[in-house]
Design a protein around this motif. Sequence first.
Motif, PDB file in Angstrom:
ATOM      1  N   LEU A  40      -0.845   3.618   4.072  1.00  0.00           N
ATOM      2  CA  LEU A  40      -1.753   4.333   3.176  1.00  0.00           C
ATOM      3  C   LEU A  40      -2.840   3.433   2.612  1.00  0.00           C
ATOM      4  O   LEU A  40      -3.972   3.881   2.400  1.00  0.00           O
ATOM      5  CB  LEU A  40      -0.956   4.986   2.036  1.00  0.00           C
ATOM      6  N   MET A  41      -2.519   2.176   2.358  1.00  0.00           N
ATOM      7  CA  MET A  41      -3.527   1.273   1.807  1.00  0.00           C
ATOM      8  C   MET A  41      -4.657   1.048   2.812  1.00  0.00           C
ATOM      9  O   MET A  41      -5.839   1.066   2.457  1.00  0.00           O
ATOM     10  CB  MET A  41      -2.877  -0.061   1.424  1.00  0.00           C
ATOM     11  N   ALA A  42      -4.308   0.846   4.084  1.00  0.00           N
ATOM     12  CA  ALA A  42      -5.337   0.671   5.118  1.00  0.00           C
ATOM     13  C   ALA A  42      -6.149   1.952   5.273  1.00  0.00           C
ATOM     14  O   ALA A  42      -7.382   1.908   5.421  1.00  0.00           O
ATOM     15  CB  ALA A  42      -4.697   0.286   6.450  1.00  0.00           C
ATOM     16  N   ALA A  43      -5.488   3.104   5.237  1.00  0.00           N
ATOM     17  CA  ALA A  43      -6.195   4.384   5.356  1.00  0.00           C
ATOM     18  C   ALA A  43      -7.180   4.556   4.211  1.00  0.00           C
ATOM     19  O   ALA A  43      -8.319   5.012   4.411  1.00  0.00           O
ATOM     20  CB  ALA A  43      -5.192   5.531   5.373  1.00  0.00           C
ATOM     21  N   GLU A  44      -6.754   4.164   3.007  1.00  0.00           N
ATOM     22  CA  GLU A  44      -7.653   4.276   1.841  1.00  0.00           C
ATOM     23  C   GLU A  44      -8.876   3.385   2.011  1.00  0.00           C
ATOM     24  O   GLU A  44     -10.009   3.790   1.697  1.00  0.00           O
ATOM     25  CB  GLU A  44      -6.873   3.903   0.579  1.00  0.00           C
ATOM     26  N   GLN A  45      -8.682   2.193   2.525  1.00  0.00           N
ATOM     27  CA  GLN A  45      -9.805   1.278   2.734  1.00  0.00           C
ATOM     28  C   GLN A  45     -10.766   1.822   3.792  1.00  0.00           C
ATOM     29  O   GLN A  45     -11.986   1.724   3.641  1.00  0.00           O
ATOM     30  CB  GLN A  45      -9.276  -0.095   3.143  1.00  0.00           C
ATOM     31  N   HIS A  46     -10.229   2.411   4.855  1.00  0.00           N
ATOM     32  CA  HIS A  46     -11.082   2.987   5.905  1.00  0.00           C
ATOM     33  C   HIS A  46     -11.913   4.149   5.353  1.00  0.00           C
ATOM     34  O   HIS A  46     -13.108   4.255   5.628  1.00  0.00           O
ATOM     35  CB  HIS A  46     -10.228   3.472   7.076  1.00  0.00           C
ATOM     36  N   PHE A  47     -11.282   5.004   4.571  1.00  0.00           N
ATOM     37  CA  PHE A  47     -12.023   6.127   3.993  1.00  0.00           C
ATOM     38  C   PHE A  47     -13.064   5.640   2.994  1.00  0.00           C
ATOM     39  O   PHE A  47     -14.158   6.200   2.890  1.00  0.00           O
ATOM     40  CB  PHE A  47     -11.059   7.102   3.309  1.00  0.00           C
ATOM     41  N   SER A  48     -12.724   4.592   2.243  1.00  0.00           N
ATOM     42  CA  SER A  48     -13.670   4.039   1.278  1.00  0.00           C
ATOM     43  C   SER A  48     -14.915   3.494   1.984  1.00  0.00           C
ATOM     44  O   SER A  48     -16.051   3.719   1.541  1.00  0.00           O
ATOM     45  CB  SER A  48     -12.988   2.938   0.468  1.00  0.00           C
TER      46      SER A  48
END
Length: 667
Positions: A319-327
């Motif tokens: 989830l942390m990587a996904a959040e960074q990609h969306f950001s």
Amino acid sequence: MALSSQDIAQFRTALQDAVVRCSERCLYQSSKWAAELLNALPETDDGDASIASSPIYTPNNDSEEAALEAKELSKYLLAKSFFDCHEYDRCAAVFLPDSLLSSVLNSKTEATPVTPKGKEKAVAGSTSSRPSTAVNLPRLSQKSLFLALYAKFMAGEKRKNEESEMVMGPQDSGTVANKELIVVGRFLSAWFEERAGEDGDAPGSQGWLEYLYGMVLAKEKNDEKAMELLIRSVHKYPFNWGCWQEMTSLIPRAEDLTQIIQHCPEHVVAYMFHLHASLELYQQSPTLAHSLERLLSIFPTSSFLLTCNALLSYHSKDLMAAEQHFSRLLSLHPHRLDSLDHYSNILYVLNLRPKLAFLAHLCSSVDKFRPESCVVIGNYYSLLSMHEKAVQYFRRALTLDRSCLSAWTLMGHEYVELKNTHAAIESYRRAVDVNRRDYRAWYGLGQTYEMLEMHTYSLWYYKKAAGLRPWDGKMWMAVGSCLQKMQRERDGIKALKRALLADSYYDTGSSFGGGGDLVGGRGAPGHMDPDILLQIAAMYDQLGEEEEAKAYMELCVAQEDGGMAADEDNMAESVRIHNDSPAGSDDGAEAGDDSRAREGTGVTAATSKARMWLARFAMRTADYHTANRLATELCHDGVEVEEAKALVREVRSRLEASGMLSGGASD
């Protein structure tokens, strides 16, 4: 004032140019005005020549189609301007007046349908009978015919939405259908039958009508025939992304995707389709990640591919990587609202309230009446525990788009929080009607029926969710817990062991306990969920198999420091019960693997309960020193302290009675 033929021709060219220029600048009302004026001009003998020489006209490679398009240009521009202004019936009537469509419909109705033996039901528009020879289809270019029939299709969709009741209202059954599907389907059936070659294909077809016919058949649940037409369409014109999306919606399983991709053209868009469809099926694998990297090397700033990258991490539970990609995606495309509902789900799970508040404000400022914006705002209110307000925004999203899957599922979650189980069940059911691959909705149905203590129903829905997400431990844990409540301990143990294996499939970034190391390199996880282990041990205890129960209780306690039980090889064999488990290395665990320090869970309620069970077991087997040690540890844990102190006193009294206190007092 009379105009000469030359003046009329010049004026026609000028108006055609005005229609296109206004449409290009999205001045749709001005474009419509010019198109209506254009079609009011009288016809001239040299009209075709003036149209063919028009600078705005791009001829078709097919000479016959080019001649038809040239002849229809003025009418086409009028029809397109009506479509741009959402006047769909007027658009369709330019080329296909209602009287003509009625004659085609009646001719198909009167024709004797030939239903193949073994078919369960005939699908409208897919009859194998030939159209009546008394009806001649109008001679139109494929471009004009597509526009007219698509407008008719959209008119039906518009009326369907208008006739639908208020979302989740007392009369909202979700059964309102598009009444124009029969008309469009039968017309296209007649068109293809008239041109069908030996292989069933229509020679000279450009692929657009196959796409439209496939959409109609998909709406009528004739998935097999629809997929055949859609594949035909992408072979003829692979850049129609809407066709690929329609194909994605018809693929229920990853195995079906593997078969369908073999029939697709070798094209870069086909690779994008495979990536998109795999993510829709919640797949994640190194091969998929490699394909995405290759596509990103070609299109490095593609918002679509960057979204796929974020969703790939999301499905991998990172989830942390996904959040960074969306950001990053949001910084590159700050006004793009597509897929931001997924981003809001991630922020909700990570409990990042400031970021979710910012995202909600951003979406509201860009377009507060987009379904994605309403879902984001609804998630924000849900995080604030304002569930009624969240339901209001999810309803608004569904009013704007009844096929908004996220809104149906999330509204079901909110109704569960509000203890409105009837509304929650209806929301989840509507979600699976929109997309039967939505495991969250199936899982939600399972949870809701479990709340109602209807465990048979609950188990069925949990199994549906687990089938869609076979490597998600949360799904199998729900199945196992449900089986336990139904007194099916043997089956429940198998499901919970599957949950342990499932969690090992993900990296250590998993939100469900992580995987990382494997026991003996054979498929059992090194980091395991203590709650699942405790539950398995409790079921073995209920079955009277104390040795198995003891082994799992010890394994549960061992999770505090990330260690393993002493007989870890036997445990690995015990946990590995499915042949389709993700295999570890056949070489066994290397010595160097120990350098990766196992971080334990620390003391939890589950490990304390396991330690208490082990202490009592030691008491029953007269292993008083072990019982004393475990009870003393419980006194320091801060969990179940009073019961632990009572056990310590009982142990000491037993030791005193047996004269062994002097040897064990120091423990």
